[in-house]
Design a protein around this motif. Structure first.
Motif, PDB file in Angstrom:
ATOM      1  N   SER A 209      43.501  41.528  22.701  1.00  0.00           N
ATOM      2  CA  SER A 209      42.553  40.725  21.942  1.00  0.00           C
ATOM      3  C   SER A 209      41.330  40.406  22.784  1.00  0.00           C
ATOM      4  O   SER A 209      41.353  40.465  23.999  1.00  0.00           O
ATOM      5  CB  SER A 209      43.223  39.409  21.504  1.00  0.00           C
ATOM      6  N   ALA A 210      40.245  40.052  22.112  1.00  0.00           N
ATOM      7  CA  ALA A 210      39.017  39.682  22.815  1.00  0.00           C
ATOM      8  C   ALA A 210      39.266  38.467  23.697  1.00  0.00           C
ATOM      9  O   ALA A 210      38.728  38.367  24.794  1.00  0.00           O
ATOM     10  CB  ALA A 210      37.898  39.407  21.820  1.00  0.00           C
ATOM     11  N   GLU A 211      40.120  37.563  23.228  1.00  0.00           N
ATOM     12  CA  GLU A 211      40.422  36.367  24.005  1.00  0.00           C
ATOM     13  C   GLU A 211      41.124  36.736  25.314  1.00  0.00           C
ATOM     14  O   GLU A 211      40.787  36.231  26.373  1.00  0.00           O
ATOM     15  CB  GLU A 211      41.311  35.425  23.183  1.00  0.00           C
ATOM     16  N   ALA A 212      42.070  37.662  25.262  1.00  0.00           N
ATOM     17  CA  ALA A 212      42.796  38.065  26.463  1.00  0.00           C
ATOM     18  C   ALA A 212      41.878  38.813  27.423  1.00  0.00           C
ATOM     19  O   ALA A 212      41.952  38.637  28.632  1.00  0.00           O
ATOM     20  CB  ALA A 212      43.991  38.932  26.100  1.00  0.00           C
ATOM     21  N   SER A 213      41.000  39.661  26.919  1.00  0.00           N
ATOM     22  CA  SER A 213      40.126  40.423  27.803  1.00  0.00           C
ATOM     23  C   SER A 213      39.041  39.546  28.422  1.00  0.00           C
ATOM     24  O   SER A 213      38.477  39.892  29.452  1.00  0.00           O
ATOM     25  CB  SER A 213      39.494  41.592  27.063  1.00  0.00           C
ATOM     26  N   ALA A 214      38.729  38.401  27.817  1.00  0.00           N
ATOM     27  CA  ALA A 214      37.707  37.500  28.338  1.00  0.00           C
ATOM     28  C   ALA A 214      38.260  36.555  29.404  1.00  0.00           C
ATOM     29  O   ALA A 214      37.503  35.859  30.052  1.00  0.00           O
ATOM     30  CB  ALA A 214      37.096  36.691  27.203  1.00  0.00           C
ATOM     31  N   LYS A 215      39.581  36.537  29.572  1.00  0.00           N
ATOM     32  CA  LYS A 215      40.197  35.627  30.535  1.00  0.00           C
ATOM     33  C   LYS A 215      39.811  36.031  31.958  1.00  0.00           C
ATOM     34  O   LYS A 215      39.984  37.179  32.349  1.00  0.00           O
ATOM     35  CB  LYS A 215      41.715  35.669  30.382  1.00  0.00           C
ATOM     36  N   PRO A 216      39.258  35.079  32.741  1.00  0.00           N
ATOM     37  CA  PRO A 216      38.898  35.424  34.116  1.00  0.00           C
ATOM     38  C   PRO A 216      40.139  35.714  34.953  1.00  0.00           C
ATOM     39  O   PRO A 216      41.231  35.219  34.661  1.00  0.00           O
ATOM     40  CB  PRO A 216      38.177  34.186  34.628  1.00  0.00           C
ATOM     41  N   GLY A 217      39.950  36.510  35.984  1.00  0.00           N
ATOM     42  CA  GLY A 217      41.052  36.856  36.876  1.00  0.00           C
ATOM     43  C   GLY A 217      41.191  35.862  38.011  1.00  0.00           C
ATOM     44  O   GLY A 217      40.505  34.836  38.058  1.00  0.00           O
ATOM     45  N   PRO A 218      42.058  36.196  38.969  1.00  0.00           N
ATOM     46  CA  PRO A 218      42.281  35.318  40.119  1.00  0.00           C
ATOM     47  C   PRO A 218      41.017  35.126  40.954  1.00  0.00           C
ATOM     48  O   PRO A 218      40.134  35.979  40.983  1.00  0.00           O
ATOM     49  CB  PRO A 218      43.348  36.064  40.928  1.00  0.00           C
ATOM     50  N   GLU A 219      40.968  33.988  41.641  1.00  0.00           N
ATOM     51  CA  GLU A 219      39.851  33.638  42.507  1.00  0.00           C
ATOM     52  C   GLU A 219      40.370  33.406  43.927  1.00  0.00           C
ATOM     53  O   GLU A 219      41.553  33.138  44.122  1.00  0.00           O
ATOM     54  CB  GLU A 219      39.174  32.357  42.008  1.00  0.00           C
TER      55      GLU A 219
ATOM     56  N   GLN B  58      35.277  33.812  46.098  1.00  0.00           N
ATOM     57  CA  GLN B  58      35.108  35.136  45.500  1.00  0.00           C
ATOM     58  C   GLN B  58      35.866  35.172  44.179  1.00  0.00           C
ATOM     59  O   GLN B  58      37.034  34.813  44.118  1.00  0.00           O
ATOM     60  CB  GLN B  58      35.632  36.226  46.445  1.00  0.00           C
ATOM     61  N   ALA B  59      35.169  35.623  43.119  1.00  0.00           N
ATOM     62  CA  ALA B  59      35.778  35.660  41.788  1.00  0.00           C
ATOM     63  C   ALA B  59      35.146  36.804  40.989  1.00  0.00           C
ATOM     64  O   ALA B  59      34.014  37.185  41.252  1.00  0.00           O
ATOM     65  CB  ALA B  59      35.534  34.330  41.073  1.00  0.00           C
ATOM     66  N   PHE B  60      35.733  37.314  40.063  1.00  0.00           N
ATOM     67  CA  PHE B  60      37.116  37.244  39.657  1.00  0.00           C
ATOM     68  C   PHE B  60      37.768  38.576  39.993  1.00  0.00           C
ATOM     69  O   PHE B  60      37.167  39.618  39.764  1.00  0.00           O
ATOM     70  CB  PHE B  60      37.225  36.978  38.154  1.00  0.00           C
ATOM     71  N   PHE B  61      38.975  38.557  40.482  1.00  0.00           N
ATOM     72  CA  PHE B  61      39.695  39.760  40.877  1.00  0.00           C
ATOM     73  C   PHE B  61      40.472  40.331  39.697  1.00  0.00           C
ATOM     74  O   PHE B  61      40.907  39.585  38.815  1.00  0.00           O
ATOM     75  CB  PHE B  61      40.667  39.454  42.019  1.00  0.00           C
ATOM     76  N   PRO B  62      40.686  41.645  39.697  1.00  0.00           N
ATOM     77  CA  PRO B  62      41.447  42.244  38.607  1.00  0.00           C
ATOM     78  C   PRO B  62      42.942  41.923  38.671  1.00  0.00           C
ATOM     79  O   PRO B  62      43.642  42.041  37.673  1.00  0.00           O
ATOM     80  CB  PRO B  62      41.212  43.750  38.783  1.00  0.00           C
ATOM     81  N   SER B  63      43.423  41.491  39.861  1.00  0.00           N
ATOM     82  CA  SER B  63      44.845  41.184  40.003  1.00  0.00           C
ATOM     83  C   SER B  63      45.053  40.243  41.188  1.00  0.00           C
ATOM     84  O   SER B  63      44.169  40.108  42.055  1.00  0.00           O
ATOM     85  CB  SER B  63      45.650  42.466  40.243  1.00  0.00           C
ATOM     86  N   GLU B  64      46.228  39.627  41.226  1.00  0.00           N
ATOM     87  CA  GLU B  64      46.562  38.780  42.365  1.00  0.00           C
ATOM     88  C   GLU B  64      46.700  39.615  43.633  1.00  0.00           C
ATOM     89  O   GLU B  64      46.326  39.187  44.717  1.00  0.00           O
ATOM     90  CB  GLU B  64      47.836  37.994  42.087  1.00  0.00           C
ATOM     91  N   ALA B  65      47.227  40.840  43.505  1.00  0.00           N
ATOM     92  CA  ALA B  65      47.369  41.722  44.667  1.00  0.00           C
ATOM     93  C   ALA B  65      46.002  42.040  45.273  1.00  0.00           C
ATOM     94  O   ALA B  65      45.847  42.058  46.498  1.00  0.00           O
ATOM     95  CB  ALA B  65      48.098  43.000  44.273  1.00  0.00           C
TER      96      ALA B  65
END
Length: 159
Positions: free
Chosen positions: A2-12, A124-131
């Motif tokens: 969903s658009a809502e899920a894709s708009a969620k920022p990643g880890p910082e 630094q923001a936003f990362f695609p993953s916690e890893a």
């Protein structure tokens, strides 16, 4: 997705360090080639090529060579350069064709603590993953250790 899920920022990532050096010198270490070439890389890496036009709207591109000889290229644009207390720039690793991959935004804020000490806050923001965030945390912490050692040598020269 969903658009809502894709708009969620990643880890910082946020790192705070205190350096025994004046704020102007710490800022200069981030913006002047003669300083950057001495510390701005993780442990055991080298920087065979680095270009930077450190001004709002300017860009940079650097090659970080790993201990195994692998080259890692990083590029970005300076969004804000406010002497001597703030830098904001994009950060993106390049793929094998030289195209930038996922872009993050780095904000460096410096605060004068008095007595020749400076607090650096790195965000630094936003990362695609916690890893990805955790890998960058390791690299940046090694880089800040290099900066601390470099500043100690510079401070001796200024004493």
């Amino acid at each position: 997705m969903s658009a809502e899920a894709s708009a969620k920022p990643g880890p910082e990532l946020t790192i705070r360090r205190v350096f025994d050096a004046p704020m102007k010198l710490v800022f200069d270490c981030w913006t002047q080639k003669q300083h950057m070439s001495k510390w701005f890389f993780p442990k055991d890496f080298t920087v065979p090529l680095s270009q930077a036009d450190v001004r709002t709207g300017g860009s940079y591109r650097s090659c970080l060579r790993a201990p195994d000889g692998t080259d890692h290229w990083v590029t970005g644009t300076y969004k804000e350069v406010t002497p001597h207390d703030r830098l904001v720039f994009t950060h993106a690793w390049e793929d094998e064709t030289g195209q930038p991959k996922h872009e993050t935004l780095v904000t460096i804020t410096l605060k004068d603590l008095g007595n020749g000490r400076t607090q650096l806050t790195f965000h630094q923001a936003f990362f695609p993953s916690e890893a990805s965030r955790d890998g960058h945390a390791d690299g940046w912490n090694e880089t800040f250790e290099n900066l601390e050692a470099y500043l100690a040598r510079k401070e001796e020269a200024f004493s």
